[in-house]
Design a protein around this motif. Structure first.
Motif, PDB file in Angstrom:
ATOM      1  N   UNK A   1       2.618   5.498  15.792  1.00 35.17           N
ATOM      2  CA  UNK A   1       2.192   4.488  14.825  1.00 35.17           C
ATOM      3  C   UNK A   1       2.693   4.787  13.425  1.00 35.17           C
ATOM      4  N   UNK A   2       2.656   6.065  13.058  1.00 40.83           N
ATOM      5  CA  UNK A   2       3.178   6.469  11.743  1.00 40.83           C
ATOM      6  C   UNK A   2       4.661   6.137  11.646  1.00 40.83           C
ATOM      7  N   UNK A   3       5.408   6.484  12.682  1.00 37.63           N
ATOM      8  CA  UNK A   3       6.846   6.219  12.666  1.00 37.63           C
ATOM      9  C   UNK A   3       7.145   4.727  12.711  1.00 37.63           C
ATOM     10  N   UNK A   4       6.380   3.997  13.502  1.00 35.20           N
ATOM     11  CA  UNK A   4       6.648   2.562  13.642  1.00 35.20           C
ATOM     12  C   UNK A   4       6.307   1.794  12.373  1.00 35.20           C
ATOM     13  N   UNK A   5       5.197   2.099  11.767  1.00 36.37           N
ATOM     14  CA  UNK A   5       4.750   1.306  10.615  1.00 36.37           C
ATOM     15  C   UNK A   5       5.201   1.883   9.276  1.00 36.37           C
ATOM     16  N   UNK A   6       5.006   3.180   9.094  1.00 38.00           N
ATOM     17  CA  UNK A   6       5.344   3.791   7.807  1.00 38.00           C
ATOM     18  C   UNK A   6       6.809   3.682   7.458  1.00 38.00           C
ATOM     19  N   UNK A   7       7.664   4.030   8.396  1.00 37.84           N
ATOM     20  CA  UNK A   7       9.100   4.021   8.098  1.00 37.84           C
ATOM     21  C   UNK A   7       9.662   2.613   7.948  1.00 37.84           C
ATOM     22  N   UNK A   8       9.216   1.687   8.775  1.00 38.21           N
ATOM     23  CA  UNK A   8       9.768   0.332   8.663  1.00 38.21           C
ATOM     24  C   UNK A   8       9.323  -0.349   7.373  1.00 38.21           C
ATOM     25  N   UNK A   9       8.071  -0.167   6.983  1.00 44.71           N
ATOM     26  CA  UNK A   9       7.616  -0.776   5.737  1.00 44.71           C
ATOM     27  C   UNK A   9       8.245  -0.090   4.525  1.00 44.71           C
ATOM     28  N   UNK A  10       8.437   1.221   4.607  1.00 45.20           N
ATOM     29  CA  UNK A  10       9.132   1.921   3.526  1.00 45.20           C
ATOM     30  C   UNK A  10      10.555   1.385   3.383  1.00 45.20           C
ATOM     31  N   UNK A  11      11.203   1.131   4.485  1.00 45.71           N
ATOM     32  CA  UNK A  11      12.561   0.600   4.459  1.00 45.71           C
ATOM     33  C   UNK A  11      12.654  -0.782   3.838  1.00 45.71           C
ATOM     34  N   UNK A  12      11.578  -1.536   3.907  1.00 43.29           N
ATOM     35  CA  UNK A  12      11.561  -2.891   3.338  1.00 43.29           C
ATOM     36  C   UNK A  12      11.087  -2.916   1.885  1.00 43.29           C
ATOM     37  N   UNK A  13      10.757  -1.759   1.327  1.00 46.65           N
ATOM     38  CA  UNK A  13      10.245  -1.693  -0.045  1.00 46.65           C
ATOM     39  C   UNK A  13      11.163  -2.374  -1.064  1.00 46.65           C
ATOM     40  N   UNK A  14      12.485  -2.154  -1.040  1.00 46.41           N
ATOM     41  CA  UNK A  14      13.328  -2.818  -2.048  1.00 46.41           C
ATOM     42  C   UNK A  14      13.226  -4.349  -1.998  1.00 46.41           C
ATOM     43  N   UNK A  15      13.223  -4.905  -0.819  1.00 44.04           N
ATOM     44  CA  UNK A  15      13.143  -6.362  -0.704  1.00 44.04           C
ATOM     45  C   UNK A  15      11.794  -6.861  -1.192  1.00 44.04           C
ATOM     46  N   UNK A  16      10.728  -6.159  -0.843  1.00 44.87           N
ATOM     47  CA  UNK A  16       9.394  -6.560  -1.271  1.00 44.87           C
ATOM     48  C   UNK A  16       9.241  -6.438  -2.786  1.00 44.87           C
ATOM     49  N   UNK A  17       9.747  -5.356  -3.352  1.00 47.06           N
ATOM     50  CA  UNK A  17       9.663  -5.160  -4.797  1.00 47.06           C
ATOM     51  C   UNK A  17      10.424  -6.257  -5.543  1.00 47.06           C
TER      52      UNK A  17
ATOM     53  N   UNK B   1       6.425   5.318  -1.916  1.00 46.58           N
ATOM     54  CA  UNK B   1       5.561   6.391  -1.413  1.00 46.58           C
ATOM     55  C   UNK B   1       4.191   5.841  -1.014  1.00 46.58           C
ATOM     56  N   UNK B   2       3.615   5.036  -1.871  1.00 44.73           N
ATOM     57  CA  UNK B   2       2.309   4.443  -1.553  1.00 44.73           C
ATOM     58  C   UNK B   2       2.413   3.528  -0.336  1.00 44.73           C
ATOM     59  N   UNK B   3       3.500   2.800  -0.231  1.00 43.64           N
ATOM     60  CA  UNK B   3       3.718   1.935   0.925  1.00 43.64           C
ATOM     61  C   UNK B   3       3.816   2.765   2.202  1.00 43.64           C
ATOM     62  N   UNK B   4       4.580   3.852   2.152  1.00 41.53           N
ATOM     63  CA  UNK B   4       4.731   4.710   3.327  1.00 41.53           C
ATOM     64  C   UNK B   4       3.395   5.306   3.746  1.00 41.53           C
ATOM     65  N   UNK B   5       2.636   5.823   2.803  1.00 41.15           N
ATOM     66  CA  UNK B   5       1.346   6.448   3.125  1.00 41.15           C
ATOM     67  C   UNK B   5       0.377   5.411   3.685  1.00 41.15           C
ATOM     68  N   UNK B   6       0.256   4.282   3.021  1.00 42.24           N
ATOM     69  CA  UNK B   6      -0.685   3.252   3.456  1.00 42.24           C
ATOM     70  C   UNK B   6      -0.375   2.701   4.831  1.00 42.24           C
ATOM     71  N   UNK B   7       0.867   2.351   5.053  1.00 45.08           N
ATOM     72  CA  UNK B   7       1.227   1.787   6.352  1.00 45.08           C
ATOM     73  C   UNK B   7       1.287   2.845   7.452  1.00 45.08           C
ATOM     74  N   UNK B   8       1.527   4.095   7.089  1.00 45.94           N
ATOM     75  CA  UNK B   8       1.454   5.165   8.089  1.00 45.94           C
ATOM     76  C   UNK B   8       0.025   5.324   8.590  1.00 45.94           C
TER      77      UNK B   8
END
Length: 123
Positions: A27-43, A79-86
């Motif tokens: 779950x950490x790998x599936x959610x944390x990494x994918x949402x972290x990867x989308x951070x630039x687009x979201x920002x 970082x906050x996105x990765x922690x939260x979604x992880x």
């Protein structure tokens, strides 16, 4: 001559502590990494919503941010996105599997099998 070694690790037993830990890690790998990867687009999306004239589009935003703040600037809030979604992923994957097992044990295997859908929905 090439030899292929056999994998000597033993499989993870379903519903063991190791199984639930690996589900949480998944779950950490599936959610944390994918949402972290989308951070630039979201920002950039958020910045474009606040000030529509700041960027002509996503690619213009990427160019402007990287030219002023570097690649690091694209991951503002990453970082906050990765922690939260992880944590969310760990809960969704790890705890879901655990509670399916725990509820099944609580009602008994016959009832759990008969009412599997209701049991899974309640987990």
């Amino acid at each position: 001559m090439t030899t292929i070694s056999q994998n000597t690790s033993k499989p993870i037993e379903i519903n063991s502590t190791k199984y639930f830990v690996y589900c949480g890690i998944g779950g950490i790998l599936a959610c944390g990494t994918t949402h972290f990867g989308m951070t630039p687009i979201d920002m950039l999306k958020c910045r474009m919503q606040v000030d529509p004239r700041a960027y002509r589009g996503i690619f213009d935003g990427i160019r402007k941010v990287t030219s002023t703040k570097g690649l690091h600037g694209l991951y503002l809030g990453g970082t906050a996105t990765f922690i939260g979604y992880s944590l969310q992923g760990m809960g969704k994957y790890g705890f879901y599997e655990y509670f399916k097992y725990a509820y099944g044990q609580a009602v008994g295997s016959d009832r759990a099998q008969k009412h599997k859908t209701l049991l899974y929905l309640s987990a």
